[in-house]
Design a protein around this motif. Structure first.
Motif, PDB file in Angstrom:
ATOM      1  N   GLY A  71       0.980  -1.283  -0.006  1.00  0.00           N
ATOM      2  CA  GLY A  71      -0.182  -0.012   0.312  1.00  0.00           C
ATOM      3  C   GLY A  71       0.868   1.684  -0.172  1.00  0.00           C
ATOM      4  O   GLY A  71       0.220   2.386  -0.550  1.00  0.00           O
ATOM      5  N   ALA A  72       2.065   1.471   0.761  1.00  0.00           N
ATOM      6  CA  ALA A  72       2.434   2.377   0.598  1.00  0.00           C
ATOM      7  C   ALA A  72       3.416   2.647  -0.209  1.00  0.00           C
ATOM      8  O   ALA A  72       3.818   4.430  -0.667  1.00  0.00           O
ATOM      9  CB  ALA A  72       3.245   2.156   2.531  1.00  0.00           C
ATOM     10  N   ASP A  73       4.589   1.367  -0.617  1.00  0.00           N
ATOM     11  CA  ASP A  73       5.087   1.798  -1.975  1.00  0.00           C
ATOM     12  C   ASP A  73       4.505   2.049  -3.171  1.00  0.00           C
ATOM     13  O   ASP A  73       4.738   2.148  -4.433  1.00  0.00           O
ATOM     14  CB  ASP A  73       5.841  -0.066  -1.929  1.00  0.00           C
ATOM     15  N   GLN A  74       2.773   1.584  -3.663  1.00  0.00           N
ATOM     16  CA  GLN A  74       2.332   1.721  -5.225  1.00  0.00           C
ATOM     17  C   GLN A  74       2.353   3.111  -5.433  1.00  0.00           C
ATOM     18  O   GLN A  74       1.692   4.576  -4.494  1.00  0.00           O
ATOM     19  CB  GLN A  74       0.795   1.603  -4.290  1.00  0.00           C
ATOM     20  N   LEU A 124      -4.189  14.962 -11.402  1.00  0.00           N
ATOM     21  CA  LEU A 124      -3.461  13.733 -10.909  1.00  0.00           C
ATOM     22  C   LEU A 124      -3.625  14.389  -9.017  1.00  0.00           C
ATOM     23  O   LEU A 124      -3.386  15.260  -8.798  1.00  0.00           O
ATOM     24  CB  LEU A 124      -2.169  14.292 -11.216  1.00  0.00           C
ATOM     25  N   GLN A 125      -3.838  12.933  -8.849  1.00  0.00           N
ATOM     26  CA  GLN A 125      -3.583  12.819  -7.340  1.00  0.00           C
ATOM     27  C   GLN A 125      -2.751  12.095  -6.821  1.00  0.00           C
ATOM     28  O   GLN A 125      -1.099  11.860  -7.129  1.00  0.00           O
ATOM     29  CB  GLN A 125      -4.923  11.848  -7.146  1.00  0.00           C
ATOM     30  N   GLY A 126      -2.255  12.956  -5.676  1.00  0.00           N
ATOM     31  CA  GLY A 126      -0.486  12.364  -4.950  1.00  0.00           C
ATOM     32  C   GLY A 126      -0.934  12.253  -3.448  1.00  0.00           C
ATOM     33  O   GLY A 126      -2.319  12.724  -3.361  1.00  0.00           O
ATOM     34  N   ARG A 127       0.022  12.005  -2.644  1.00  0.00           N
ATOM     35  CA  ARG A 127      -0.099  11.870  -1.463  1.00  0.00           C
ATOM     36  C   ARG A 127       0.107  13.287  -0.584  1.00  0.00           C
ATOM     37  O   ARG A 127      -0.283  13.637  -0.282  1.00  0.00           O
ATOM     38  CB  ARG A 127       1.217  11.416  -1.319  1.00  0.00           C
ATOM     39  N   TYR A 169      13.359   8.789   0.370  1.00  0.00           N
ATOM     40  CA  TYR A 169      13.851  10.078   2.339  1.00  0.00           C
ATOM     41  C   TYR A 169      12.313  10.890   2.081  1.00  0.00           C
ATOM     42  O   TYR A 169      10.575  10.518   2.645  1.00  0.00           O
ATOM     43  CB  TYR A 169      14.672  11.094   2.115  1.00  0.00           C
ATOM     44  N   ARG A 170      11.641  10.792   0.962  1.00  0.00           N
ATOM     45  CA  ARG A 170      10.504  11.993   1.142  1.00  0.00           C
ATOM     46  C   ARG A 170       9.107  11.214   0.072  1.00  0.00           C
ATOM     47  O   ARG A 170       8.283  11.892   1.215  1.00  0.00           O
ATOM     48  CB  ARG A 170      10.368  13.455  -0.274  1.00  0.00           C
ATOM     49  N   LYS A 171       9.951  10.074  -0.239  1.00  0.00           N
ATOM     50  CA  LYS A 171       8.649   9.021  -0.009  1.00  0.00           C
ATOM     51  C   LYS A 171       7.695   8.261   1.249  1.00  0.00           C
ATOM     52  O   LYS A 171       7.476   8.219   1.168  1.00  0.00           O
ATOM     53  CB  LYS A 171       8.903   8.473  -1.191  1.00  0.00           C
ATOM     54  N   ALA A 172       8.777   8.237   1.868  1.00  0.00           N
ATOM     55  CA  ALA A 172       8.527   7.592   2.977  1.00  0.00           C
ATOM     56  C   ALA A 172       8.390   8.360   3.915  1.00  0.00           C
ATOM     57  O   ALA A 172       7.073   7.980   4.717  1.00  0.00           O
ATOM     58  CB  ALA A 172      10.383   7.298   4.261  1.00  0.00           C
TER      59      ALA A 172
END
Length: 373
Positions: A71-74, A124-127, A169-172
């Motif tokens: 889920g987190a790495d998608q 575009l959707q993002g976190r 780092y930022r993706k985490a």
């Protein structure tokens, strides 16, 4: 710890075959369970029944780790877009989760649930998106829904082995891209009153520190007490790094131990109750975690101190390794990708060394004294 092991296995073997990596992790967990079952086959029936129940927890944790990682790495739509186009101009809408201000007055705003609109009208959707505003006088509060326009770009990955990987780092942290904002508008006045109040208190403390201390010392004090390195002098920072003592201004176990013990013992002296004092200490530490920006090392230390207080309430002996395992599970449920970051790895490895390697060197049950320990 089983979740951490599963995530580490998946990350280390993902270059070969992700599905095979996760299968190997699950099979390794099942093998551990079989060994665990065989080891305790001769114990009393009631104890064996209790342990057999716990044996099924290990493969369950492995599977849980797999789902958390997937889920987190998608990849989000925004990540996929920036994988093809490194830079673009567009408009971002999102909810403000944090605000930082540096010495020059520039703001660094993090927005979550981000939506990017580009020139051709695509959405575009993002976190999350990290927005830099240079000298803007816009009044932005945590919890506001904002719209910012500017130039966006992807974070750079590591081009050489061992180099710092800003993208990872930022993706985490749940951030997909950064923006150099030109204009910003507040779409609603909804605020997260607790985080906003803590942020305002933090800014007041920073102001007082800067008034009371010379610039070089003020930056160091802000880093040590508030976890804010924006005011830290580059010369001082380089000096601490070259001397190998840069961990001094990293908010972690030392801060939590001093502050947590202070409030815990003070509340216990006033009330005489373990439960009340633990509640007061836990509340203070959780607020302090928000104040310093929720770094992994601080969150790990706070969770372990809460386990210590819980052990006191229950009249149990505090076990460092068990507390470490509980804190790892909580952190990885919150941000699974932190397992790939050196901050997580070093923080947990250091405490694990204290809890496991230290007793093995000193010898169990032997008296060595405080200095030897």
């Amino acid at each position: 710890m089983a979740i951490a092991i599963a995530l580490v296995l998946g990350e280390s073997m993902a270059w070969w075959n992700p599905k095979a990596a996760w299968a190997a992790g699950i099979l390794a967990g099942a093998g551990c369970c079989l060994c665990y079952a065989g080891r305790f086959r001769t114990v009393q029936k009631e104890q064996a029944g209790r342990r057999i129940t716990l044996e099924w927890l290990l493969p369950a944790c492995f599977l849980w780790g797999v789902f958390l990682w997937e889920g987190a790495d998608q990849e989000t739509e925004m990540e996929c877009f920036f994988a093809q186009t490194k830079e673009c101009r567009g408009t971002v809408q999102g909810t403000v989760s944090s605000v930082q201000t540096d010495a020059e007055g520039a703001k660094q705003i993090t927005v979550t649930s981000a939506v990017l609109r580009i020139k051709d009208g695509a959405t575009l959707q993002g976190r999350g998106v990290l927005i830099y505003l240079d000298g803007s006088d816009a009044s932005v509060k945590i919890g506001n829904r904002i719209q910012a326009e500017g130039d966006l770009s992807a974070f750079s990955g590591a081009s050489n082995p061992g180099q710092f990987d800003m993208k990872s780092y930022r993706k985490a942290q749940g951030i997909d891209a950064m923006m150099w904002g030109k204009t910003i508008d507040v779409l609603n006045d909804d605020t997260d009153w607790l985080k906003q109040a803590i942020w305002e208190f933090r800014e007041q403390v920073k102001t007082k520190i800067k008034e009371m201390a010379p610039p070089k010392d003020a930056g160091l004090f802000c880093a040590i007490f508030l976890g804010d390195k924006s005011e830290l002098d580059e010369e001082v920072k380089d000096l601490y790094e070259e001397s190998g003592i840069a961990h001094i201004y990293a908010v972690s176990g030392t801060h939590v131990s001093i502050l947590g013990a202070l409030f815990y013992q003070f509340a216990r002296g006033l009330t005489g109750s373990y439960a009340v004092s633990a509640g007061v200490g836990s509340l203070f530490l959780l607020l302090y975690a928000i104040l310093v920006g929720n770094p992994v090392s601080a969150v790990r230390a706070i969770l372990m101190f809460i386990c210590y207080m819980a052990a006191n309430i229950r009249g149990r002996i505090y076990d460092l390794v068990s507390a470490l395992a509980i804190s790892s599970i909580v952190i990885l449920c919150w941000q699974p990708l932190q397992v790939t970051q050196c901050g997580f790895q070093l923080s947990f490895a250091a405490v694990f060394g204290i809890g496991m390697v230290g007793p093995a060197i000193l010898g169990k049950g032997k008296k060595h004294g405080r200095w030897a320990e």
